[in-house]
Design a protein around this motif. Structure first.
Motif, PDB file in Angstrom:
ATOM      1  N   MET A  53       0.860  -1.194   0.000  1.00  0.00           N
ATOM      2  CA  MET A  53       0.000   0.000   0.000  1.00  0.00           C
ATOM      3  C   MET A  53       0.896   1.244   0.000  1.00  0.00           C
ATOM      4  SD  MET A  53      -2.999   0.984   2.697  1.00  0.00           S
ATOM      5  CE  MET A  53      -1.823   1.144   4.055  1.00  0.00           C
ATOM      6  N   PRO A  54       1.172   1.799  -1.174  1.00  0.00           N
ATOM      7  CA  PRO A  54       2.079   2.954  -1.245  1.00  0.00           C
ATOM      8  C   PRO A  54       1.455   4.206  -0.640  1.00  0.00           C
ATOM      9  CG  PRO A  54       1.134   2.495  -3.389  1.00  0.00           C
ATOM     10  CD  PRO A  54       0.709   1.369  -2.496  1.00  0.00           C
ATOM     11  N   GLN A  55       2.317   5.060  -0.113  1.00  0.00           N
ATOM     12  CA  GLN A  55       1.877   6.306   0.487  1.00  0.00           C
ATOM     13  C   GLN A  55       2.842   7.428   0.115  1.00  0.00           C
ATOM     14  OE1 GLN A  55       1.643   5.038   4.684  1.00  0.00           O
ATOM     15  NE2 GLN A  55      -0.589   5.152   4.530  1.00  0.00           N
ATOM     16  N   LEU A  56       2.333   8.653   0.177  1.00  0.00           N
ATOM     17  CA  LEU A  56       3.121   9.834  -0.138  1.00  0.00           C
ATOM     18  C   LEU A  56       2.806  10.922   0.875  1.00  0.00           C
ATOM     19  CD1 LEU A  56       4.968  11.449  -2.125  1.00  0.00           C
ATOM     20  CD2 LEU A  56       2.847  12.146  -3.288  1.00  0.00           C
ATOM     21  N   GLU A  57       3.837  11.521   1.441  1.00  0.00           N
ATOM     22  CA  GLU A  57       3.642  12.620   2.382  1.00  0.00           C
ATOM     23  C   GLU A  57       3.595  13.928   1.604  1.00  0.00           C
ATOM     24  OE1 GLU A  57       5.558  14.522   6.477  1.00  0.00           O
ATOM     25  OE2 GLU A  57       6.291  12.605   5.696  1.00  0.00           O
ATOM     26  N   VAL A  58       2.523  14.682   1.809  1.00  0.00           N
ATOM     27  CA  VAL A  58       2.318  15.946   1.100  1.00  0.00           C
ATOM     28  C   VAL A  58       1.784  16.987   2.061  1.00  0.00           C
ATOM     29  CG1 VAL A  58       1.109  17.128  -0.775  1.00  0.00           C
ATOM     30  CG2 VAL A  58       1.800  14.753  -1.068  1.00  0.00           C
ATOM     31  N   ASP A  59       2.577  17.992   2.353  1.00  0.00           N
ATOM     32  CA  ASP A  59       2.091  19.153   3.100  1.00  0.00           C
ATOM     33  C   ASP A  59       1.327  18.759   4.371  1.00  0.00           C
ATOM     34  OD1 ASP A  59       1.702  21.845   3.646  1.00  0.00           O
ATOM     35  OD2 ASP A  59      -0.114  21.989   2.424  1.00  0.00           O
ATOM     36  N   GLY A  60       1.945  17.946   5.203  1.00  0.00           N
ATOM     37  CA  GLY A  60       1.352  17.577   6.479  1.00  0.00           C
ATOM     38  C   GLY A  60       0.369  16.432   6.429  1.00  0.00           C
ATOM     39  N   ALA A  61       0.137  15.869   5.265  1.00  0.00           N
ATOM     40  CA  ALA A  61      -0.773  14.729   5.120  1.00  0.00           C
ATOM     41  C   ALA A  61      -0.008  13.539   4.549  1.00  0.00           C
ATOM     42  CB  ALA A  61      -1.938  15.075   4.199  1.00  0.00           C
ATOM     43  N   VAL A  62      -0.510  12.350   4.843  1.00  0.00           N
ATOM     44  CA  VAL A  62       0.023  11.133   4.227  1.00  0.00           C
ATOM     45  C   VAL A  62      -1.072  10.564   3.340  1.00  0.00           C
ATOM     46  CG1 VAL A  62       0.916   8.813   4.610  1.00  0.00           C
ATOM     47  CG2 VAL A  62       1.576  10.670   6.159  1.00  0.00           C
ATOM     48  N   LEU A  63      -0.833  10.566   2.034  1.00  0.00           N
ATOM     49  CA  LEU A  63      -1.826  10.119   1.061  1.00  0.00           C
ATOM     50  C   LEU A  63      -1.587   8.660   0.692  1.00  0.00           C
ATOM     51  CD1 LEU A  63      -1.785  13.175  -1.388  1.00  0.00           C
ATOM     52  CD2 LEU A  63      -3.196  12.848   0.660  1.00  0.00           C
ATOM     53  N   THR A  64      -2.615   7.859   0.826  1.00  0.00           N
ATOM     54  CA  THR A  64      -2.562   6.458   0.414  1.00  0.00           C
ATOM     55  C   THR A  64      -3.118   6.358  -1.001  1.00  0.00           C
ATOM     56  OG1 THR A  64      -2.852   5.712   2.692  1.00  0.00           O
ATOM     57  CG2 THR A  64      -3.377   4.129   0.942  1.00  0.00           C
ATOM     58  N   TYR A  65      -2.428   5.597  -1.848  1.00  0.00           N
ATOM     59  CA  TYR A  65      -2.855   5.526  -3.243  1.00  0.00           C
ATOM     60  C   TYR A  65      -2.583   4.144  -3.820  1.00  0.00           C
ATOM     61  CZ  TYR A  65       2.115   6.062  -4.447  1.00  0.00           C
ATOM     62  OH  TYR A  65       3.480   5.882  -4.557  1.00  0.00           O
ATOM     63  N   ASP A  66      -3.182   3.884  -4.961  1.00  0.00           N
ATOM     64  CA  ASP A  66      -2.931   2.668  -5.738  1.00  0.00           C
ATOM     65  C   ASP A  66      -2.459   3.083  -7.119  1.00  0.00           C
ATOM     66  OD1 ASP A  66      -3.925   0.868  -3.735  1.00  0.00           O
ATOM     67  OD2 ASP A  66      -5.964   1.394  -4.326  1.00  0.00           O
ATOM     68  N   ASP A  67      -1.488   2.359  -7.644  1.00  0.00           N
ATOM     69  CA  ASP A  67      -0.941   2.603  -8.974  1.00  0.00           C
ATOM     70  C   ASP A  67      -0.832   1.244  -9.651  1.00  0.00           C
ATOM     71  OD1 ASP A  67       0.373   3.406 -11.235  1.00  0.00           O
ATOM     72  OD2 ASP A  67       2.157   4.159 -10.214  1.00  0.00           O
ATOM     73  N   GLU A  68      -1.775   0.926 -10.527  1.00  0.00           N
ATOM     74  CA  GLU A  68      -1.879  -0.420 -11.082  1.00  0.00           C
ATOM     75  C   GLU A  68      -1.887  -0.391 -12.605  1.00  0.00           C
ATOM     76  OE1 GLU A  68      -5.067  -2.669  -9.272  1.00  0.00           O
ATOM     77  OE2 GLU A  68      -5.069  -1.361  -7.532  1.00  0.00           O
ATOM     78  N   GLY A  69      -1.757  -1.574 -13.193  1.00  0.00           N
ATOM     79  CA  GLY A  69      -1.838  -1.709 -14.636  1.00  0.00           C
ATOM     80  C   GLY A  69      -0.494  -1.548 -15.315  1.00  0.00           C
ATOM     81  N   PRO A  70      -0.418  -1.926 -16.590  1.00  0.00           N
ATOM     82  CA  PRO A  70       0.844  -1.881 -17.333  1.00  0.00           C
ATOM     83  C   PRO A  70       1.303  -0.459 -17.618  1.00  0.00           C
ATOM     84  CG  PRO A  70      -0.966  -2.495 -18.785  1.00  0.00           C
ATOM     85  CD  PRO A  70      -1.521  -2.495 -17.392  1.00  0.00           C
ATOM     86  N   ARG A  71       2.588  -0.199 -17.436  1.00  0.00           N
ATOM     87  CA  ARG A  71       3.152   1.130 -17.703  1.00  0.00           C
ATOM     88  C   ARG A  71       3.359   1.387 -19.192  1.00  0.00           C
ATOM     89  NH1 ARG A  71       1.998   0.634 -13.149  1.00  0.00           N
ATOM     90  NH2 ARG A  71       3.072   1.429 -11.295  1.00  0.00           N
ATOM     91  N   ASP A  72       3.478   0.330 -19.976  1.00  0.00           N
ATOM     92  CA  ASP A  72       3.798   0.475 -21.391  1.00  0.00           C
ATOM     93  C   ASP A  72       2.568   0.347 -22.282  1.00  0.00           C
ATOM     94  OD1 ASP A  72       3.339  -2.167 -20.894  1.00  0.00           O
ATOM     95  OD2 ASP A  72       5.104  -2.921 -21.965  1.00  0.00           O
ATOM     96  N   SER A  73       1.377   0.502 -21.704  1.00  0.00           N
ATOM     97  CA  SER A  73       0.144   0.360 -22.477  1.00  0.00           C
ATOM     98  C   SER A  73      -0.097   1.592 -23.333  1.00  0.00           C
ATOM     99  CB  SER A  73      -1.042   0.162 -21.528  1.00  0.00           C
ATOM    100  OG  SER A  73      -1.196   1.303 -20.705  1.00  0.00           O
ATOM    101  N   GLU A  74      -0.941   1.426 -24.352  1.00  0.00           N
ATOM    102  CA  GLU A  74      -1.351   2.576 -25.158  1.00  0.00           C
ATOM    103  C   GLU A  74      -2.275   3.468 -24.324  1.00  0.00           C
ATOM    104  OE1 GLU A  74      -3.077   1.538 -28.842  1.00  0.00           O
ATOM    105  OE2 GLU A  74      -1.389   0.290 -29.489  1.00  0.00           O
ATOM    106  N   GLY A  75      -2.190   4.754 -24.552  1.00  0.00           N
ATOM    107  CA  GLY A  75      -3.056   5.678 -23.820  1.00  0.00           C
ATOM    108  C   GLY A  75      -2.418   6.147 -22.528  1.00  0.00           C
TER     109      GLY A  75
END
Length: 259
Positions: A1-23
């Protein structure tokens, strides 16, 4: 479960799917008191063929952080995440308050937006005198009753009560400070007079029975978009929950169209 700290907050996010796809990647932004799992159906469908990104907004779901005074602050969080993930250009999809966020990004950074999708969202909060009075009174209710009242109104008549209760419980878990300050930010949101600046192809998809952000308000703003497609679905304000397959099909059709 990746997270990113931004301006006093910790944002949880998902990043899925192929990176080399069209679009370019699809980026999904949820609404007020919700979380990134509103988009489960769309993520499952689209991640098979292209990169998809979603996050819990600050103070929502599994993200930390305080509420905001302006929708632009949430837009800054989304842009910070895109910078972190090295996404220069994307399709932005926003539900309700999320739609306000992605409109803000489209106006501030049009170079980052290939297409725009607004689900049950509007560009200016407008109330009749009677509804304005009702909303003002509702803010004086006990917190859990205030949230429950708004969530009940978000579903179309006849939607299973046990399902509605599940979403009420999840929404009331959002901290009161976050819910109330974000509510104020939504009420102050107004970009209606600037919509002519958004040149990206835009899909406006709305529930016919939406009484939170009424259909007639969306149709009024649709006239101001230079390049808009309108899709109306037999649902309430919680279109991603009530009719997920129909919403996914509408997105699929829109993404397959030539600009």
């Amino acid at each position: 479960m990746p997270q990113l700290e931004v301006d006093g907050a910790v944002l949880t996010y998902d990043d899925e799917g192929p990176r080399d796809s069209e679009g370019v990647p699809l980026v999904f932004v949820h609404g007020w008191t919700a979380d990134r799992h509103r988009w489960d159906h769309q993520i499952e469908h689209f991640a098979a063929g292209r990169r998809v990104i979603r996050l819990d907004l600050r103070g929502h779901g599994e993200s930390t952080g305080a509420g905001v005074r302006a929708v632009g602050e949430l837009a800054d969080d989304v842009l910070a995440l895109l910078d972190h993930l090295k996404v220069d250009r994307c399709v932005l999809v926003g539900h309700s308050m999320g739609g306000m966020i992605v409109q803000t990004i489209a106006l501030a950074r049009p170079d980052r937006v290939e297409r725009l999708v607004l689900v049950d969202s509007i560009s200016r909060m407008t109330y009749s005198r009677g509804r304005g009075l009702l909303m003002a009174v509702s803010t004086r209710l006990p917190y859990k009753l205030f949230v429950a009242t708004n969530i009940k109104r978000a579903f179309s008549p006849g939607y299973p009560r046990e399902e509605v209760r599940k979403y009420i419980e999840a929404s009331t878990a959002t901290p009161k400070e976050v819910v109330m300050t974000d509510y104020g930010a939504m009420r102050a949101f107004d970009v209606l007079d600037r919509l002519g600046e958004i040149e990206a192809p835009t899909l406006l998809v709305h529930g016919y029975h939406d009484i939170q952000l009424p259909l007639k308000q969306m149709l009024r703003m649709a006239k101001a978009y230079p390049n808009a497609v309108v899709r109306i679905i037999d649902a309430g304000h919680e279109l991603p929950v009530e009719k997920p397959a129909e919403l996914t099909a509408a997105l699929d059709a829109f993404l397959s169209e030539r600009a």
